[in-house]
Design a protein around this motif. Structure first.
Motif, PDB file in Angstrom:
ATOM      1  N   LYS A 282       0.797  -1.306   0.118  1.00  0.00           N
ATOM      2  CA  LYS A 282       0.094   0.014  -0.121  1.00  0.00           C
ATOM      3  C   LYS A 282       1.147   1.155  -0.109  1.00  0.00           C
ATOM      4  O   LYS A 282       1.927   1.320   0.694  1.00  0.00           O
ATOM      5  N   ASN A 283       0.436   2.196  -0.682  1.00  0.00           N
ATOM      6  CA  ASN A 283       1.176   3.425  -0.723  1.00  0.00           C
ATOM      7  C   ASN A 283       0.688   4.573   0.286  1.00  0.00           C
ATOM      8  O   ASN A 283      -0.209   3.896   1.279  1.00  0.00           O
ATOM      9  N   ALA A 284       1.184   5.651   0.279  1.00  0.00           N
ATOM     10  CA  ALA A 284       0.740   6.559   1.533  1.00  0.00           C
ATOM     11  C   ALA A 284      -0.744   6.776   1.435  1.00  0.00           C
ATOM     12  O   ALA A 284      -1.212   7.437   2.383  1.00  0.00           O
ATOM     13  N   ASP A 285      -1.386   6.634   0.197  1.00  0.00           N
ATOM     14  CA  ASP A 285      -2.717   7.316   0.356  1.00  0.00           C
ATOM     15  C   ASP A 285      -3.647   6.027   0.555  1.00  0.00           C
ATOM     16  O   ASP A 285      -4.695   6.151   0.466  1.00  0.00           O
ATOM     17  N   GLY A 286      -3.093   4.914   0.420  1.00  0.00           N
ATOM     18  CA  GLY A 286      -3.805   3.561   0.918  1.00  0.00           C
ATOM     19  C   GLY A 286      -4.099   2.949  -0.232  1.00  0.00           C
ATOM     20  O   GLY A 286      -4.910   1.717  -0.075  1.00  0.00           O
ATOM     21  N   ALA A 287      -3.869   3.147  -1.444  1.00  0.00           N
ATOM     22  CA  ALA A 287      -3.883   2.286  -2.785  1.00  0.00           C
ATOM     23  C   ALA A 287      -3.127   1.306  -2.755  1.00  0.00           C
ATOM     24  O   ALA A 287      -1.998   1.349  -2.196  1.00  0.00           O
ATOM     25  N   VAL A 288      -3.438   0.203  -3.348  1.00  0.00           N
ATOM     26  CA  VAL A 288      -2.394  -0.855  -3.073  1.00  0.00           C
ATOM     27  C   VAL A 288      -2.048  -0.923  -4.570  1.00  0.00           C
ATOM     28  O   VAL A 288      -2.327  -0.571  -5.594  1.00  0.00           O
ATOM     29  N   LEU A 289      -0.609  -1.250  -4.447  1.00  0.00           N
ATOM     30  CA  LEU A 289       0.259  -1.287  -5.852  1.00  0.00           C
ATOM     31  C   LEU A 289       0.864  -2.604  -5.948  1.00  0.00           C
ATOM     32  O   LEU A 289       1.176  -3.181  -5.079  1.00  0.00           O
ATOM     33  N   TYR A 290       0.668  -2.915  -7.071  1.00  0.00           N
ATOM     34  CA  TYR A 290       1.350  -4.568  -7.657  1.00  0.00           C
ATOM     35  C   TYR A 290       2.594  -4.476  -8.041  1.00  0.00           C
ATOM     36  O   TYR A 290       2.805  -3.594  -9.013  1.00  0.00           O
ATOM     37  N   LEU A 291       3.295  -4.992  -7.598  1.00  0.00           N
ATOM     38  CA  LEU A 291       4.818  -4.934  -8.134  1.00  0.00           C
ATOM     39  C   LEU A 291       5.211  -6.401  -8.890  1.00  0.00           C
ATOM     40  O   LEU A 291       4.794  -7.486  -8.701  1.00  0.00           O
ATOM     41  N   PHE A 292       5.803  -5.774 -10.177  1.00  0.00           N
ATOM     42  CA  PHE A 292       6.019  -6.505 -11.229  1.00  0.00           C
ATOM     43  C   PHE A 292       7.570  -6.534 -11.619  1.00  0.00           C
ATOM     44  O   PHE A 292       8.288  -5.264 -11.439  1.00  0.00           O
ATOM     45  N   LEU A 293       8.208  -7.447 -12.150  1.00  0.00           N
ATOM     46  CA  LEU A 293       9.319  -7.460 -12.676  1.00  0.00           C
ATOM     47  C   LEU A 293       9.234  -7.625 -14.202  1.00  0.00           C
ATOM     48  O   LEU A 293       8.642  -8.710 -14.689  1.00  0.00           O
ATOM     49  N   VAL A 294       9.212  -6.485 -14.982  1.00  0.00           N
ATOM     50  CA  VAL A 294       8.848  -6.770 -16.827  1.00  0.00           C
ATOM     51  C   VAL A 294      10.228  -6.257 -17.266  1.00  0.00           C
ATOM     52  O   VAL A 294      10.861  -5.614 -17.294  1.00  0.00           O
ATOM     53  N   ASN A 295      10.625  -7.561 -17.763  1.00  0.00           N
ATOM     54  CA  ASN A 295      11.741  -7.481 -18.815  1.00  0.00           C
ATOM     55  C   ASN A 295      13.158  -6.942 -17.837  1.00  0.00           C
ATOM     56  O   ASN A 295      13.901  -6.169 -18.289  1.00  0.00           O
ATOM     57  N   GLY A 296      13.257  -7.157 -16.518  1.00  0.00           N
ATOM     58  CA  GLY A 296      14.203  -7.057 -15.704  1.00  0.00           C
ATOM     59  C   GLY A 296      13.929  -5.512 -14.861  1.00  0.00           C
ATOM     60  O   GLY A 296      14.723  -5.181 -13.929  1.00  0.00           O
ATOM     61  N   ALA A 297      13.165  -4.848 -15.318  1.00  0.00           N
ATOM     62  CA  ALA A 297      12.676  -3.492 -14.616  1.00  0.00           C
ATOM     63  C   ALA A 297      11.541  -3.714 -13.780  1.00  0.00           C
ATOM     64  O   ALA A 297      10.642  -4.324 -14.126  1.00  0.00           O
ATOM     65  N   GLN A 298      11.757  -2.948 -12.516  1.00  0.00           N
ATOM     66  CA  GLN A 298      10.505  -3.001 -11.398  1.00  0.00           C
ATOM     67  C   GLN A 298       9.608  -2.023 -11.931  1.00  0.00           C
ATOM     68  O   GLN A 298       9.833  -0.884 -12.375  1.00  0.00           O
ATOM     69  N   LYS A 299       8.171  -2.426 -11.952  1.00  0.00           N
ATOM     70  CA  LYS A 299       7.118  -1.777 -12.167  1.00  0.00           C
ATOM     71  C   LYS A 299       6.120  -1.677 -10.868  1.00  0.00           C
ATOM     72  O   LYS A 299       5.810  -2.727 -10.345  1.00  0.00           O
ATOM     73  N   GLU A 300       5.680  -0.821 -10.668  1.00  0.00           N
ATOM     74  CA  GLU A 300       4.576  -0.613  -9.528  1.00  0.00           C
ATOM     75  C   GLU A 300       3.102  -0.065 -10.128  1.00  0.00           C
ATOM     76  O   GLU A 300       3.303   1.125 -10.782  1.00  0.00           O
ATOM     77  N   LEU A 301       2.244  -1.068 -10.182  1.00  0.00           N
ATOM     78  CA  LEU A 301       0.979  -0.530 -10.974  1.00  0.00           C
ATOM     79  C   LEU A 301      -0.143  -0.587 -10.137  1.00  0.00           C
ATOM     80  O   LEU A 301      -0.334  -1.320  -9.293  1.00  0.00           O
TER      81      LEU A 301
END
Length: 61
Positions: free
Chosen positions: A9-28
């Motif tokens: 969860k981020n500071a606003d309380g929203a859920v972020l999903y963490l992925f590795l996409v072709n070696g780069a980290q993405k938070e969606l």
């Protein structure tokens, strides 16, 4: 290659999903999953069920 790493969860309380996409980290956020092909499919069943429940709840408003 897309790999699901977890969620947080981020500071606003929203859920972020963490992925590795072709070696780069993405938070969606949940609404950004459809803009990144393959990320929704990489989620575990429990996360997909939570997203479906959220979408169902929103559609009733």
């Amino acid at each position: 290659m897309i790999k699901y790493m977890g969620s947080r969860k981020n500071a606003d309380g929203a859920v972020l999903y963490l992925f590795l996409v072709n070696g780069a980290q993405k938070e969606l956020r949940q609404d950004a999953l459809k803009r990144h092909p393959g990320c929704y499919e990489a989620l575990p069943a429990a996360a997909k069920a939570l997203i479906d429940a959220n979408r169902s709840w929103i559609s009733k408003l």
